[in-house]
Design an enzyme around this catalytic site. Structure first.
Site, short mmCIF file in Angstrom:
data_model
loop_
_atom_site.label_atom_id
_atom_site.label_comp_id
_atom_site.label_asym_id
_atom_site.label_seq_id
_atom_site.Cartn_x
_atom_site.Cartn_y
_atom_site.Cartn_z
N HIS A 92 0.86 -1.20 0.00
CA HIS A 92 0.00 0.00 0.00
C HIS A 92 0.90 1.25 0.00
CE1 HIS A 92 -2.87 3.03 1.22
NE2 HIS A 92 -3.82 2.21 0.83
N GLU A 161 -4.15 2.12 -7.25
CA GLU A 161 -4.51 3.22 -6.35
C GLU A 161 -3.62 4.43 -6.64
OE1 GLU A 161 -6.60 1.62 -2.55
OE2 GLU A 161 -4.48 1.78 -2.15
P1 13P Z 1 -9.69 6.24 0.51
O1 13P Z 1 -10.85 5.42 0.03
O2 13P Z 1 -9.87 6.76 1.89
O3 13P Z 1 -9.30 7.28 -0.47
O4 13P Z 1 -8.43 5.23 0.62
C1 13P Z 1 -8.16 4.39 -0.43
C2 13P Z 1 -7.14 3.43 0.01
O5 13P Z 1 -6.02 3.79 0.30
C3 13P Z 1 -7.56 2.02 0.13
O6 13P Z 1 -6.48 1.19 0.34
#
Ligand code: 13P
Length: 245
Positions: A92, A161
């Site tokens: 992450h 992401e």
């Molecule tokens: P948010 O949905 O709070 O933007 O976070 C996304 C995330 O990092 C999921 O791993």
């Protein structure tokens, strides 16, 4: 219609008691989740309680991260042997950023989850600066290149992401996400057989909530979402699920 997975990354939003309360509410609304697959990544300290309280065995419970050390003198660490889980998140951006985790360490973690046959979500994504410099795809390709060193044997998910979208409310267009997912697909194609590739899922994460999830679910390459903030609030989760049906 394809079943969508909602993977809730609770980060450090809910403590143990709040996690229990959330799961108790889930238990009471079981029927509302018939059409989606749910995965929950609580704080590690809440996992046992969540598993004990949860009475829906189709919901997967996982670790948000783990140490490369299996056991022994590693104060403050927890490993994939510390507690039984269905799945885990690796790489992450908050781990890469705040804890300086590099691709080398992330590959070591992937090897561990692969050896232990634990479903794994590998996160990739570019910074705002990289996007502005037009090197988003290069960044993703370089993050995925660690897979060259791994004969994947587990259900693997790649979560795209974009870092500039996490927690900001700034969500890329469907076209932008589709383009990035296509890049991920073609990188995977070069690495794995057709059979292995068709088992790899693709998620999007970054400011997903009840206002945008329905539109985002139109992206044909998507199998699901990795959701942070909105997934830690029960009403928002219910609204997201309802807007998907
Ligand atoms: P948010 O949905 O709070 O933007 O976070 C996304 C995330 O990092 C999921 O791993």
């Amino acid at each position: 219609m394809k079943r969508i997975t909602l993977a809730l990354n609770w980060k450090l939003y809910l403590n143990e008691l709040q996690s229990i309360e959330f799961v108790e509410r889930l238990n009471h609304s079981k029927d509302q989740f018939d059409n989606i697959d749910l995965e929950i990544y609580p704080s590690a300290t809440a996992i046992r309680s969540v598993k004990n309280v949860l009475n829906n065995s189709s919901i997967k419970i996982g670790l948000q991260d783990f140490s490369i050390f299996e056991n022994g003198a590693h104060t403050g660490s927890l490993s994939l042997s510390s507690i039984e889980v269905d799945s885990c998140i690796i790489g992450h951006s908050e781990r890469r950023d705040f804890y300086k985790e590099n691709d080398n360490l992330i590959l070591k973690k992937l090897r561990i989850s692969n050896d232990k046959k634990i479903n794994t979500i590998l996160c990739v994504g570019e910074t705002l600066k990289e996007k502005e410099e037009g090197i988003s795809k290069e960044k993703i390709k370089s993050q995925l290149s660690i897979l060259k060193n791994l004969d994947i044997q587990i259900p693997l998910t790649i979560a795209y992401e974009p870092i500039w979208s996490i927690g900001t409310g700034s969500v890329p267009s469907n076209e932008y996400i589709s383009d990035m997912l296509s890049t991920i697909k073609s990188e995977l194609k070069a690495l794995y057989s057709h059979e292995k590739n068709s088992a790899i899922k693709l998620f999007y994460g970054g400011s997903v909530d009840e206002t945008n999830i329905s539109n985002l679910s139109d992206i044909s390459l998507l199998d699901g979402f990795l959701i942070g903030s909105a997934g830690s609030k029960f009403e928002k989760l219910i609204n997201m699920v309802n807007s998907l049906v």
